[in-house]
Write an enzyme that holds these catalytic residues in place. Structure first.
Site, PDB file in Angstrom:
ATOM      1  N   ASP A  86      -2.776  -0.008  -0.056  1.00 37.29           N
ATOM      2  CA  ASP A  86      -1.714   0.715   0.644  1.00 37.29           C
ATOM      3  C   ASP A  86      -2.302   1.586   1.759  1.00 37.29           C
ATOM      4  O   ASP A  86      -1.712   1.722   2.828  1.00 37.29           O
ATOM      5  CB  ASP A  86      -0.846   1.537  -0.330  1.00 37.29           C
ATOM      6  CG  ASP A  86      -1.670   2.248  -1.410  1.00 37.29           C
ATOM      7  OD1 ASP A  86      -2.900   2.382  -1.225  1.00 37.29           O
ATOM      8  OD2 ASP A  86      -1.082   2.656  -2.411  1.00 37.29           O
ATOM      9  N   MET A 141      -0.601  -0.094  -6.396  1.00 37.92           N
ATOM     10  CA  MET A 141      -0.797   0.466  -5.062  1.00 37.92           C
ATOM     11  C   MET A 141       0.561   0.702  -4.429  1.00 37.92           C
ATOM     12  O   MET A 141       1.388  -0.194  -4.409  1.00 37.92           O
ATOM     13  CB  MET A 141      -1.593  -0.536  -4.210  1.00 37.92           C
ATOM     14  CG  MET A 141      -2.997  -0.696  -4.709  1.00 37.92           C
ATOM     15  SD  MET A 141      -3.898   0.829  -4.594  1.00 37.92           S
ATOM     16  CE  MET A 141      -4.849   0.765  -6.090  1.00 37.92           C
ATOM     17  N   CYS A 142       0.793   1.888  -4.001  1.00 36.56           N
ATOM     18  CA  CYS A 142       2.197   2.171  -3.807  1.00 36.56           C
ATOM     19  C   CYS A 142       2.471   3.438  -3.026  1.00 36.56           C
ATOM     20  O   CYS A 142       1.563   4.167  -2.671  1.00 36.56           O
ATOM     21  CB  CYS A 142       2.848   2.339  -5.173  1.00 36.56           C
ATOM     22  SG  CYS A 142       2.370   1.072  -6.333  1.00 36.56           S
ATOM     23  N   GLY A 143       3.759   3.674  -2.828  1.00 35.21           N
ATOM     24  CA  GLY A 143       4.221   4.932  -2.285  1.00 35.21           C
ATOM     25  C   GLY A 143       5.087   5.646  -3.304  1.00 35.21           C
ATOM     26  O   GLY A 143       5.853   5.021  -4.038  1.00 35.21           O
TER      27      GLY A 143
END
Lengths: 445, 299, 231
Positions: A211, B1-3
């Site tokens: 990300d 994996m991220c927001g």
């Protein structure tokens, strides 16, 4: 007396578990207190491309006529986002190897050889040298966790940027260039004191994970005005997920390096015990691209133990767009050449087995920073040898592709292959020769 | 994996806009997580009642399901349908019975969370599409957390989307990647916990639930997690009355917080926060590694 | 008055950066103003000319990345990796900076008025970083050269695996990383600190004698088995 000597005796027998090499390593560790660090790649036997064979055309398929009917080899890399994709005449590139690990002459020779056949070469940890830029028509600039020698001027001079997340010799590991090779010039390029061990980080200093990589890729594109293809290089360990994440992060090209890939200086335990052989890594990587609808749109370069045109043809048939060579290129330049046998003996080794690349004493003048040794390598002649080798690889791959009726190397398919062993059949996802059996094909990676 | 995003309101006047603010924050995090999105909103609740957040296939006949759950004493349970999800309200005393009935008779329906005030919605797709499908902007509440996912090692499925419910009125979102979740999943399974996915974050959620079942407070469970969870994580956890934040000791995964008299907000990146009122004068800070943060509503 | 104003609310980021890259020492437009950055990433990256860029608001990751020669002022907070790999020039963050501020930067000056969080100056290669507030954990990790000057406090593991970067901290240090030690502050170090603060425009704003100096013990420079606990 005589009677006694006639009694059969059990001959000395070595343990298969504690074999002589194992015993020697235990003694070495006990004496020094440090793990073995060395260059080169895996030395153990691994399932490899040798275990695959092509099905040439006969009645059901028609072959192409050698030399007359064209079998194209060109490849375009970086078509997804970059304004200026890379055009190569042949799908074999030179993998990243650092100035520091290699002499300036060796770096120049790699550039010369690659340029002669119309392919690219790659910088390494330690930055770009003027020699290699000048002699490389197409140069890929590596962006590594250490950022040694990283600067925007060279970034703009590069033709593509390769973000290195890992390499096959040590997925998840950093680097260690021992003090002996930190010469004045290397020290200056890396902003390090001369003569100290140089540690390279295993993670990038300003991002972690896909990300954040997406944002890093955006920055590099902005700095270079979206011109240059962005490659992402990973060591083969979880190729399905890693390739999918590289694509999601915005890569133009994914470079997948199997565990056979060479290294300048890494723990032996890392080289031999971590990662996947490239044979086992290609199909999951290609599957990830296919699942995302990106096969052939995001190009896949594979490396790690590629030695010949046959290896290249097999890698392409399994779905790669191009291959990269490292160790084979060094051998073509003259690494481990028997002409230096006397000197290899003095170093306690023999031509073909020399792997103490980190010690900087390479008699062939390739993996060294010693000016006297380095001067032994003539960059022009060595470049020519590399070009010859690359041409042979291309001709071999074309020979095979024509025999399979293909007018372009990229039209080779997994269905053109069979396997000689059950292991390779399972890993490469092609049937065992003479059967329709693909062991383990139940889906999922 | 991220927001990750999170919003905890101090000022009741903003409660009608919670969903709209959260939706805007969530959509800003699209780049960090294009695969799926989800959120939990803490809205109104009735004493003695529990809300079950249910998920089923598109077009599922939730009203019929609600009919099937009616009993003479209570009538047909209140039902609110949003896209592929529905929230039904049943008396708290009946929750176990309803869950057992659903498990036995309606395997096509998944219970994604339960609580007196918490409602969870999650779906595969871009955050904007997910927010729209569930009409997030129209929701009101006191606090909420949201998540956009870039799947790492488990499948892109709705079940793999966050938040993961960790217990009644509790849920968790995660950014990072755990490295010992498989062993932990096995040991929690041995303790009787069940898991729906191969997702590392679900293990983290299950771990906290298990700790709290053992009697730990949420804060203690998070503290214990620092020792037992290996790898990289930023967690945001929602509870009935507040929300908490925890980063691993290495703290590589980003986390930005903003606090004003009106709210506390969390974002994986600052730009998630820019639409909030008064952000220019808010106290903006990054949570320290290995430190449990918690904000709680005055009861 | 700026020569050129870019509103990122209406103009794509790509156009801003492309225009900044085209500008040179000979350009007429030397003073730039950027409005509505709104936490956007990669604002004003890769500049290689002596421009002045004023950014009115908060920026996201990698603002001023790989800067050479330019003066870039952020009137707000900066996200991860501000001025990463800077070569030369001056970057001034008026608010706080997030993780990895000045990471791997080779030269120039990074001035942060507020706090910088974790890994400030990680792998620094010659940059000077002045933080008027405090820095987070793992700051100057593997710092190779340059100076990190902190008016406030430093978090855990300051200067872990340090090479030759020079660290000056006025406040407390939560803990020192492997191979980082407190060192004597001799006159030449006071002079150096004075020079750096002068370059940052901060001469006289703090009492130099209040700083402590930290640097590499150089015990890890060449591997020795008795140091394995540090690896």
């Amino acid at each position: 007396m005589t009677a006694h000597s006639n009694v059969p005796r059990t001959p000395p027998r070595f343990s298969a578990t504690f074999d002589p090499a194992t015993l020697a390593e235990i003694r070495r560790a006990a004496a020094t207190g440090i793990y073995d660090i060395r260059g080169a790649g895996t030395k153990r036997k691994l399932p490899h491309f040798d275990d695959l064979l092509f099905l040439g055309a006969s009645m059901s398929r028609y072959p192409l006529e050698g030399y007359r009917e064209k079998c194209s080899t060109e490849v375009v890399l970086g078509t997804r986002f970059a304004k200026k994709p890379i055009h190569l005449k042949t799908p074999v590139t030179i993998a990243g190897m650092s100035f520091g690990a290699l002499s300036a002459q060796a770096k120049e020779a790699l550039g010369r050889g690659a340029t002669l056949v119309g392919t690219s070469t790659t910088t390494g940890d330690g930055g770009m040298t003027a020699e290699e830029r000048a002699q490389s028509q197409t140069l890929v600039y590596q962006y590594l966790p250490s950022r040694y020698g990283m600067n925007p001027v060279d970034l703009r001079k590069a033709d593509a940027i390769e973000i290195v997340i890992g390499q096959g010799a040590k997925p998840g590991g950093g680097g260690m260039l021992l003090g002996q090779k930190i010469s004045d010039r290397v020290a200056n390029m890396r902003n390090l004191p001369k003569g100290i061990d140089q540690r390279s980080a295993c993670r990038h200093p300003d991002w972690t994970g896909p990300d954040d990589l997406e944002i890093k890729i955006e920055e590099l594109r902005e700095i270079t005005d979206w011109e240059k293809p962005i490659y992402v290089k990973v060591g083969a360990s979880r190729p399905y997920y890693d390739v999918a994440l590289a694509v999601k992060s915005g890569a133009d090209v994914v470079v997948l390096d199997g565990m056979q890939g060479g290294t300048a200086a890494t723990q032996d335990v890392f080289i031999e015990q971590v990662g996947l052989p490239i044979l086992a890594a290609i199909r999951p990587a290609v599957k990830a691209l296919q699942d995302l609808g990106m096969h052939r749109k995001v190009q896949l370069i594979v490396s790690g133990g590629i030695r010949s045109g046959a290896d290249m043809a097999k890698a392409l048939a399994l779905g790669a767009d191009a291959v990269a060579i490292g160790t084979a290129a060094l051998v073509a330049l003259g690494d481990n050449d028997p002409q230096w046998e006397e000197e290899y003996q003095k170093l306690g080794t023999t031509a073909g087995a020399y792997d103490d690349w980190h010690e900087g004493l390479d008699p062939a003048g390739i993996t060294t920073q010693d000016p006297v040794l380095a001067a032994r390598l003539d960059p022009v002649k060595a470049g020519r040898r590399l070009a010859n080798f690359l041409s042979v690889m291309t001709l071999e791959a074309q020979t095979i592709a024509r025999a399979c009726g293909k007018s372009h190397l990229h039209n080779l398919e997994p269905e053109d292959l069979v396997s000689l062993t059950i292991e390779a059949a399972a890993m490469a996802g092609v049937p065992l020769a003479g059967t329709g059996w693909v062991p383990g094909q139940t889906g999922g990676y | 994996m991220c927001g990750i995003v999170g919003l905890f309101l101090k000022d009741q006047k903003l409660e009608g806009e919670l969903g709209a603010m959260l939706a805007s924050m969530l959509c800003t995090m699209t780049g960090r997580g294009p695969d799926s999105a989800g959120f939990a909103v803490y809205g109104a609740g009735a004493p003695g009642q529990v809300k079950l957040s249910l998920r089923a296939a598109k077009g599922y006949d939730f009203p019929a399901l609600a009919q099937g759950l009616s009993v003479p004493a209570d009538g047909v349970p209140a039902l609110s349908i949003r896209g592929t999800h529905a929230v039904i309200e049943v008396p708290a005393a009946r929750e176990a019975q309803v869950r057992a009935f659903l498990a036995a008779r309606h395997p096509e329906v998944a219970v994604v969370g339960s609580g007196t005030r918490m409602e969870i919605f999650k779906e595969v797709g871009l955050p904007s599409a997910v927010a729209e499908a569930f009409a997030l902007p129209s929701m009101r509440g006191t606090h909420g957390i949201g998540h956009t996912r870039m799947a790492t090692e488990s499948a892109v499925t709705t079940a793999g989307a966050h938040p993961f419910s960790t217990g009644t009125d509790q849920c968790l979102v995660h950014n990072g990647s755990l490295s010992n979740h498989n062993g932990l999943r096995r040991s929690l399974a041995y303790q009787g916990m069940t898991f729906e996915t191969e997702n590392d974050s679900e293990v983290a959620a299950g771990y906290l639930t298990w700790r709290m079942k053992q009697g730990a407070s949420l804060g203690d469970a998070l503290e214990a997690g620092l020792k037992d969870l290996d790898g990289f994580f930023t967690f945001v956890v929602g509870t009935e009355s507040g929300f908490g934040v925890l980063r691993d000791p290495i703290a590589c995964k980003p986390a930005v917080m903003a606090e004003t008299d009106q709210y506390v907000a969390f974002g994986s990146e600052y730009r998630a926060l820019i639409g909030l009122p008064g952000i220019d004068t808010a106290r903006v800070f990054e949570p320290e590694p290995a430190t449990v943060y918690f904000w709680e509503r005055a009861q | 008055m700026p020569d050129t104003t870019f509103d990122l609310g209406t103009t794509p980021l790509r156009e801003l950066n492309a225009a900044l890259h085209k500008a040179s020492a000979e350009s007429n437009a030397r003073r730039w103003r950027v409005l509505n950055p709104n936490g956007r990433h990669a604002v004003a990256v890769g500049i290689h000319a002596p421009l002045t860029v004023e950014i009115e608001g908060n920026v996201g990751y990698y603002c001023a990345g790989m800067n050479a020669e330019a003066s870039i002022i952020v009137h707000g907070n900066a996200g991860q990796g501000v001025a990463e790999n800077m070569m030369s020039g001056f970057v001034h963050v008026k608010g706080d900076a997030s993780q990895s501020a000045g990471a791997t930067a080779h030269g120039g000056m990074l001035l942060i008025d507020g706090n910088a969080s974790a890994r400030c100056g990680i792998s620094m290669k010659g940059v000077d970083i002045v933080v008027k507030g405090s820095v987070g954990h793992m700051s100057a990790f593997m710092g190779q050269s340059g100076a990190l000057i902190v008016f406030g406090d430093a978090g855990e593991a300051l200067g872990d695996s340090l090479y030759e970067a020079k660290l000056f901290v006025r406040g407390t240090v939560k803990s020192l990383g492997a191979d980082c030690i407190a060192k004597e502050m001799r006159d030449e170090h006071k002079a150096l600190l004075h020079d750096k603060l002068t370059a940052a425009g901060l001469a006289g704003s703090v009492d130099i004698s209040e700083f402590k100096r930290y640097g590499s013990a150089r015990n890890l420079y060449n591997f020795h088995v008795d140091n394995v606990d540090a690896y």
